[in-house]
Motif scaffolding. Structure first.
Motif, PDB file in Angstrom:
ATOM      1  N   CYS A 115      13.037   4.330   2.038  1.00  0.00           N
ATOM      2  CA  CYS A 115      12.928   2.906   1.698  1.00  0.00           C
ATOM      3  C   CYS A 115      12.456   2.151   2.936  1.00  0.00           C
ATOM      4  O   CYS A 115      13.011   2.323   4.033  1.00  0.00           O
ATOM      5  N   ARG A 116      11.423   1.279   2.736  1.00  0.00           N
ATOM      6  CA  ARG A 116      10.900   0.492   3.851  1.00  0.00           C
ATOM      7  C   ARG A 116      10.905  -0.988   3.474  1.00  0.00           C
ATOM      8  O   ARG A 116      10.724  -1.368   2.307  1.00  0.00           O
ATOM      9  N   HIS A 117      11.161  -1.828   4.473  1.00  0.00           N
ATOM     10  CA  HIS A 117      11.147  -3.282   4.295  1.00  0.00           C
ATOM     11  C   HIS A 117       9.760  -3.799   4.701  1.00  0.00           C
ATOM     12  O   HIS A 117       9.273  -3.479   5.796  1.00  0.00           O
ATOM     13  N   ILE A 118       9.117  -4.600   3.853  1.00  0.00           N
ATOM     14  CA  ILE A 118       7.777  -5.131   4.170  1.00  0.00           C
ATOM     15  C   ILE A 118       7.745  -6.633   3.915  1.00  0.00           C
ATOM     16  O   ILE A 118       8.549  -7.177   3.148  1.00  0.00           O
ATOM     17  N   VAL A 119       6.716  -7.278   4.546  1.00  0.00           N
ATOM     18  CA  VAL A 119       6.417  -8.684   4.301  1.00  0.00           C
ATOM     19  C   VAL A 119       4.959  -8.749   3.838  1.00  0.00           C
ATOM     20  O   VAL A 119       4.046  -8.228   4.518  1.00  0.00           O
ATOM     21  N   GLN A 120       4.737  -9.371   2.710  1.00  0.00           N
ATOM     22  CA  GLN A 120       3.382  -9.459   2.144  1.00  0.00           C
ATOM     23  C   GLN A 120       2.934 -10.908   2.111  1.00  0.00           C
ATOM     24  O   GLN A 120       3.659 -11.782   1.647  1.00  0.00           O
ATOM     25  N   LYS A 121       1.690 -11.158   2.651  1.00  0.00           N
ATOM     26  CA  LYS A 121       1.064 -12.479   2.589  1.00  0.00           C
ATOM     27  C   LYS A 121      -0.159 -12.368   1.688  1.00  0.00           C
ATOM     28  O   LYS A 121      -0.915 -11.384   1.754  1.00  0.00           O
ATOM     29  N   VAL A 122      -0.423 -13.389   0.863  1.00  0.00           N
ATOM     30  CA  VAL A 122      -1.564 -13.381  -0.054  1.00  0.00           C
ATOM     31  C   VAL A 122      -2.269 -14.733  -0.053  1.00  0.00           C
ATOM     32  O   VAL A 122      -1.617 -15.767   0.205  1.00  0.00           O
ATOM     33  N   GLN A 123      -3.619 -14.739  -0.342  1.00  0.00           N
ATOM     34  CA  GLN A 123      -4.372 -15.972  -0.503  1.00  0.00           C
ATOM     35  C   GLN A 123      -5.621 -15.684  -1.362  1.00  0.00           C
ATOM     36  O   GLN A 123      -6.049 -14.542  -1.492  1.00  0.00           O
ATOM     37  N   PRO A 132     -11.968 -18.687  -8.191  1.00  0.00           N
ATOM     38  CA  PRO A 132     -11.440 -17.574  -7.391  1.00  0.00           C
ATOM     39  C   PRO A 132     -12.282 -16.324  -7.650  1.00  0.00           C
ATOM     40  O   PRO A 132     -12.538 -15.965  -8.790  1.00  0.00           O
ATOM     41  N   VAL A 133     -12.707 -15.728  -6.545  1.00  0.00           N
ATOM     42  CA  VAL A 133     -13.518 -14.513  -6.684  1.00  0.00           C
ATOM     43  C   VAL A 133     -12.839 -13.312  -6.039  1.00  0.00           C
ATOM     44  O   VAL A 133     -13.099 -12.176  -6.430  1.00  0.00           O
ATOM     45  N   LYS A 134     -12.009 -13.571  -5.063  1.00  0.00           N
ATOM     46  CA  LYS A 134     -11.305 -12.464  -4.408  1.00  0.00           C
ATOM     47  C   LYS A 134      -9.869 -12.893  -4.076  1.00  0.00           C
ATOM     48  O   LYS A 134      -9.587 -14.059  -3.869  1.00  0.00           O
ATOM     49  N   LEU A 135      -9.012 -11.844  -4.010  1.00  0.00           N
ATOM     50  CA  LEU A 135      -7.600 -12.023  -3.637  1.00  0.00           C
ATOM     51  C   LEU A 135      -7.366 -11.176  -2.394  1.00  0.00           C
ATOM     52  O   LEU A 135      -7.607  -9.968  -2.413  1.00  0.00           O
ATOM     53  N   PHE A 136      -6.959 -11.843  -1.287  1.00  0.00           N
ATOM     54  CA  PHE A 136      -6.736 -11.153  -0.026  1.00  0.00           C
ATOM     55  C   PHE A 136      -5.234 -11.115   0.269  1.00  0.00           C
ATOM     56  O   PHE A 136      -4.483 -12.010  -0.111  1.00  0.00           O
ATOM     57  N   GLY A 137      -4.846 -10.020   1.014  1.00  0.00           N
ATOM     58  CA  GLY A 137      -3.432  -9.944   1.415  1.00  0.00           C
ATOM     59  C   GLY A 137      -3.209  -8.985   2.574  1.00  0.00           C
ATOM     60  O   GLY A 137      -4.044  -8.124   2.852  1.00  0.00           O
ATOM     61  N   THR A 138      -2.053  -9.186   3.202  1.00  0.00           N
ATOM     62  CA  THR A 138      -1.640  -8.261   4.259  1.00  0.00           C
ATOM     63  C   THR A 138      -0.214  -7.823   3.963  1.00  0.00           C
ATOM     64  O   THR A 138       0.577  -8.562   3.364  1.00  0.00           O
ATOM     65  N   ILE A 139       0.107  -6.616   4.395  1.00  0.00           N
ATOM     66  CA  ILE A 139       1.468  -6.081   4.260  1.00  0.00           C
ATOM     67  C   ILE A 139       1.891  -5.551   5.614  1.00  0.00           C
ATOM     68  O   ILE A 139       1.208  -4.708   6.198  1.00  0.00           O
ATOM     69  N   GLN A 140       3.049  -6.117   6.096  1.00  0.00           N
ATOM     70  CA  GLN A 140       3.569  -5.678   7.412  1.00  0.00           C
ATOM     71  C   GLN A 140       4.887  -4.937   7.211  1.00  0.00           C
ATOM     72  O   GLN A 140       5.791  -5.423   6.533  1.00  0.00           O
ATOM     73  N   ASP A 141       4.979  -3.739   7.807  1.00  0.00           N
ATOM     74  CA  ASP A 141       6.214  -2.947   7.767  1.00  0.00           C
ATOM     75  C   ASP A 141       7.151  -3.481   8.854  1.00  0.00           C
ATOM     76  O   ASP A 141       6.887  -3.342  10.051  1.00  0.00           O
ATOM     77  N   ILE A 142       8.249  -4.124   8.437  1.00  0.00           N
ATOM     78  CA  ILE A 142       9.189  -4.753   9.396  1.00  0.00           C
ATOM     79  C   ILE A 142      10.504  -3.979   9.445  1.00  0.00           C
ATOM     80  O   ILE A 142      11.524  -4.504   9.908  1.00  0.00           O
ATOM     81  N   THR A 143      10.484  -2.742   8.981  1.00  0.00           N
ATOM     82  CA  THR A 143      11.736  -1.977   8.917  1.00  0.00           C
ATOM     83  C   THR A 143      12.397  -1.867  10.274  1.00  0.00           C
ATOM     84  O   THR A 143      13.593  -2.171  10.444  1.00  0.00           O
ATOM     85  N   ASN A 144      11.654  -1.438  11.287  1.00  0.00           N
ATOM     86  CA  ASN A 144      12.227  -1.261  12.635  1.00  0.00           C
ATOM     87  C   ASN A 144      12.671  -2.586  13.220  1.00  0.00           C
ATOM     88  O   ASN A 144      13.724  -2.684  13.853  1.00  0.00           O
ATOM     89  N   SER A 145      11.875  -3.601  13.042  1.00  0.00           N
ATOM     90  CA  SER A 145      12.241  -4.934  13.570  1.00  0.00           C
ATOM     91  C   SER A 145      13.521  -5.438  12.908  1.00  0.00           C
ATOM     92  O   SER A 145      14.387  -6.039  13.543  1.00  0.00           O
ATOM     93  N   ARG A 146      13.660  -5.152  11.624  1.00  0.00           N
ATOM     94  CA  ARG A 146      14.858  -5.598  10.890  1.00  0.00           C
ATOM     95  C   ARG A 146      16.098  -4.899  11.398  1.00  0.00           C
ATOM     96  O   ARG A 146      17.149  -5.514  11.576  1.00  0.00           O
TER      97      ARG A 146
END
Length: 833
Positions: A115-123, A132-146
């Protein structure tokens, strides 16, 4: 062959395009590297082409290979932790409506189960028309930081919320940080504490050790110790402290400390020490023996324990050496209860002293754990004297003090036990009621001292005559009760006859040869009853039958007597309500002088029974005495006589003294004198109008109490008459002893009845009259029936006459007619008083 020609400009374009591709490749590689370092993946979704794209780090974060990218929403949400799926769907739904950049944190589950903890941003990316023509996003694995954040928060919680004081020093011994607990403990603010030397807060007597412990911690050695500190308010407190080094990169950079306020514990410890000293002093000086036993041996005994048992050194002595062998089983049982259940035990046993003598001790014991070993501790007292006194009191409670035989109380208990046993064993047994014939004669003639000694001899002879299994009790006076277990009726009669025969042999006491006979009544269990009261009552009934048949015989209870017994029982029942139902009546018999004038009267009670008519006092007075109703009856007589005399005086009759018969039991009542005085006052009578008649036997049995009662009666002014004078041989001595108290002698009727044909009786009567005249005591001759008896008494100058010669006892109305006459005529009615 056709030549292939490419222009220079075209070559330059190709070169520029190749260069651009290489640059883009480098940018892509740099971007992948950056995402790998930051553990951030990027993705976009071409809405028009319905095509997703993941960066290389996305596959790494999700733990997927490059050909496993989810192609559908269902596949995508299958990678999300089940508890977070609904929340993520709601997020995207709201995002599509708002079309504003947003982020969300959730958990994913890799194919290997991690199990991993992530943070997802979208625009969104829109075209020039706003579509709207495209959907962009990022996913950061914050497990270790948490995890690091959680650890930091845990440390902070351990620091801030620790109930003990936590703090740190620099290498100079100045405070660097502290938690709220230290501030609460010392009363300072954090600003007042930080950067100040810790020694400033330590009491002078603890500073050297505190500094030494700090130095040891700086050298890398953890320390634990106690010290005294002073709060901001000036209060000195006790602290339990620990110091240990702060090591970073294998170098000591400071010192941590933890302290706990142990002031109350120290105070409690001191109080405990003082209490222990007091307790030890109390135990050592206790009047009770105190002990501790381990492994069956004494490990401690206070001085009193050694004194009680007479053993100078008890430590190491086996416990069982001081316990009587016959009581070992009891002690083992009590010890097992203490060991197994921890029950406090109190019990009595016999102990063996050092000199071999046996004493009784009372033990109070419990269980305890001392040095991880189960031990027995407690106290004990020497109760030998108390035990002897208790045994003596119990013996006295269950035995007659004169004969040492069992008394009525023990008889009833044993009789109940015998009934229970015989019922279970289906056996019969006999109850015998024995009464001595003419014992009163021995008492009256020889005195109570000889009588008591004689009863002892009778008891010994009876005890020697019965079998081992038989039971003998002395219940009162000359009455004995026995029961013979497991005997038939004829055997019981034979045994009873043996007892009578044994008593016929003469007794010798103080130069007297005494002869006695006995009467015995017998009842049988279960034939005559299944309760002790019934068996006793029927044996008593049989005894009365034996007396009526001439005494010195045995009678077995017979149901044929039931009619007589039923009448007796009915009389007992009705007697309780006789006063309430106004069934008692008073008759009056006149006393006349030699001029035949009425000079007094005697009040005699009669019972007008609603079923059986007039009942003689000879029948119900003994019942009243037996049932304890004689006192109530005689109170009624006193009250009624006083009321009657008041009535006569109001009607104009000249006052005359009226005598009432009073039993010894009533004379001994504390309220007797007060009650008589109250009756006289209520009736407004001259006290000399009431005369108390008492029999000579009352003197013999209760001289001291009767004397005190006489004194009180004389102070009131009452007259006292001695009834049945001359019947006992102690009459003259008692007359001398009670001179001044006796106003009247009533000569026993037995002398009067034989007066006209027995010269000796005449001489005795004349002597009594002359003696009374010398002592200035009035004389009344009762039972006078003939004119010749009257003439002889007149010749002897007898003061007053009472008998059927002049009148039988009559009701008040008839007595008033006699009072109206004043002088009575001689009648010739037979006298049966």
């Amino acid at each position: 062959m056709k030549a292939f020609f490419i222009s220079r400009s075209k070559i330059n374009e190709v070169k520029e395009e190749i260069h651009t591709i290489e640059e883009l490749k480098k940018i892509t590689e740099n971007l992948d590297f950056a995402q790998q370092v930051a553990n951030i993946g990027s993705w976009h979704y071409d809405i028009l082409k319905d095509q997703p794209f993941w960066s290389k780090q996305m596959f790494h974060i999700f733990g997927l290979s490059f050909d496993e990218m989810p192609a559908t929403k269902k596949e995508l949400f299958s990678l999300v932790h089940a508890d977070d799926v609904d929340r993520l769907k709601k997020f995207f739904k709201e995002f599509l409506v708002k079309r504003e950049s947003d982020k969300i944190s959730y958990r994913i589950v890799r194919p290997d189960g991690e199990c991993r903890h992530i943070v997802q941003k979208v625009q969104f990316l829109e075209d020039e028309t706003g579509t709207p023509v495209k959907l962009f996003g990022t996913i950061q694995d914050i497990t270790n930081s948490r995890e690091e954040e959680i650890q930091a928060q845990q440390y902070k919680s351990l620091f801030d919320y620790n109930p003990d004081a936590v703090y740190s020093f620099d290498l100079e011994g100045n405070f660097v940080d502290c938690n709220p607990a230290l501030l609460r403990l010392l009363g300072y603010t954090k600003q007042e504490i930080v950067k100040t030397p810790f020694l400033n807060l330590i009491e002078p007597e603890s500073r050297d050790e505190a500094f030494f412990r700090f130095e040891e911690a700086r050298k890398g050695h953890s320390q634990r110790y106690e010290l005294l500190a002073r709060t901001k308010s000036g209060t000195v407190i006790s602290l339990s402290a620990a110091k240990f080094p702060i090591i970073v990169n294998e170098e000591v950079v400071g010192v941590y400390g933890i302290a706990k306020d142990v002031t109350k514990e120290k105070q409690s410890q001191q109080l405990l020490i003082e209490a222990e000293e007091k307790f030890r002093s109390m135990v050592e000086d206790s009047i009770a023996g105190a002990y501790i036993i381990k492994d069956g041996k004494f490990v401690y005994a206070n001085p009193q324990a050694k004194k009680i048992l007479g053993v100078p050194e008890m430590e190491g002595l086996p416990f069982w050496k001081v316990i009587h062998p016959d009581d070992k089983k009891i002690v083992e049982e009590k010890i097992n209860k203490r060991l197994l259940h921890g029950e406090l035990q109190n019990y009595e046993v016999r102990a063996i002293k050092g000199d071999g003598s046996v004493i009784h001790i009372e033990i109070h014991g419990s269980r305890s754990i001392i040095n991880n070993t189960v031990s027995l501790l407690g106290t004990f007292m020497d109760i030998t004297q108390k035990k002897r006194a208790a045994d003596r009191n119990e013996y006295l409670a269950y035995h007659d003090h004169l004969t040492s035989l069992p008394n009525r109380r023990l008889l009833e208990e044993k009789l109940e036990q015998q009934i229970a046993f015989s019922k279970t064993a289906n056996e019969q047994f006999a109850v015998l009621y024995l009464d001595l014939d003419r014992f009163k004669y021995i008492n009256d003639t020889l005195g109570h001292h000889i009588g008591d000694q004689f009863l002892k001899d009778v008891a010994k002879r009876l005890k020697a005559a019965i079998r081992k299994q038989d039971f003998l009790a002395h219940i009162a006076g000359d009455e004995f009760v026995l029961f013979f277990p497991n005997v038939a009726k004829n055997t019981a009669v034979d045994l009873a006859k043996t007892l009578i025969s044994g008593l016929e042999q003469p007794f010798y006491r103080s130069d007297y040869e005494l002869h006695i006979t006995a009467s015995i009544g017998v009842s049988m269990y279960p034939e005559d009853g299944a309760e002790k009261e019934t068996l006793m009552r029927k044996a008593d009934s049989a005894l009365y039958r034996a007396k009526a048949l001439g005494k010195n015989n045995v009678q077995v209870y017979s149901p044929l007597w039931s009619v007589q017994t039923s009448r007796l029982q009915a009389l007992e029942k009705d007697l309780r309500k006789a006063i309430e139902n106004k069934e008692f009546e008073l008759y009056y018999q006149p006393k006349v002088n030699l001029k035949k004038e009425i000079v007094g009267a005697e009040a005699l009670i009669r019972w007008q029974h609603p079923k059986w008519g007039m009942i003689s006092p000879a029948d119900f007075i003994p019942l009243a005495e037996k049932m304890g109703l004689i006192r109530i009856t005689e109170r009624w007589v006193t009250e009624t006589v006083c009321e009657q005399m008041k009535t006569w005086q109001q009607e104009g009759f000249q006052p005359i003294p009226v005598s009432i018969n009073v039993s010894a039991l009533r004379l001994m009542d504390k309220d007797f004198v007060d009650h008589v005085h109250e009756c006289i006052l209520l009736a407004q009578l001259d006290p000399r109008c009431l005369e108390v008649e008492i029999t000579e036997t009352s003197f013999l049995e209760n001289e001291e109490i009767i004397m005190d009662t006489f004194t009180k009666l004389k102070k009131i002014g009452l007259q006292i008459s001695l009834d049945d004078f001359g019947r006992g041989y102690s009459s003259l001595s008692y007359l001398k002893r009670f001179k001044g108290f006796i106003d009247t002698l009533k000569i026993d009727r037995n002398f009067i009845q034989d007066l006209d044909h027995n010269f000796e009786e005449l001489v005795i009567t004349e002597t009594i009259i002359q003696l009374a005249e010398r002592l200035k005591i009035k004389v009344v001759a009762e039972g006078v029936e003939t004119k010749k008896q009257f003439d002889l008494l007149a010749k002897s100058n007898c003061g007053a006459i009472q008998g059927y010669l002049f009148s039988k006892p009559v009701p008040p109305a008839m007595f008033e007619k006699l009072l109206q006459k004043g002088i009575l005529e001689i009648t010739h009615t037979e006298n049966k008083k």
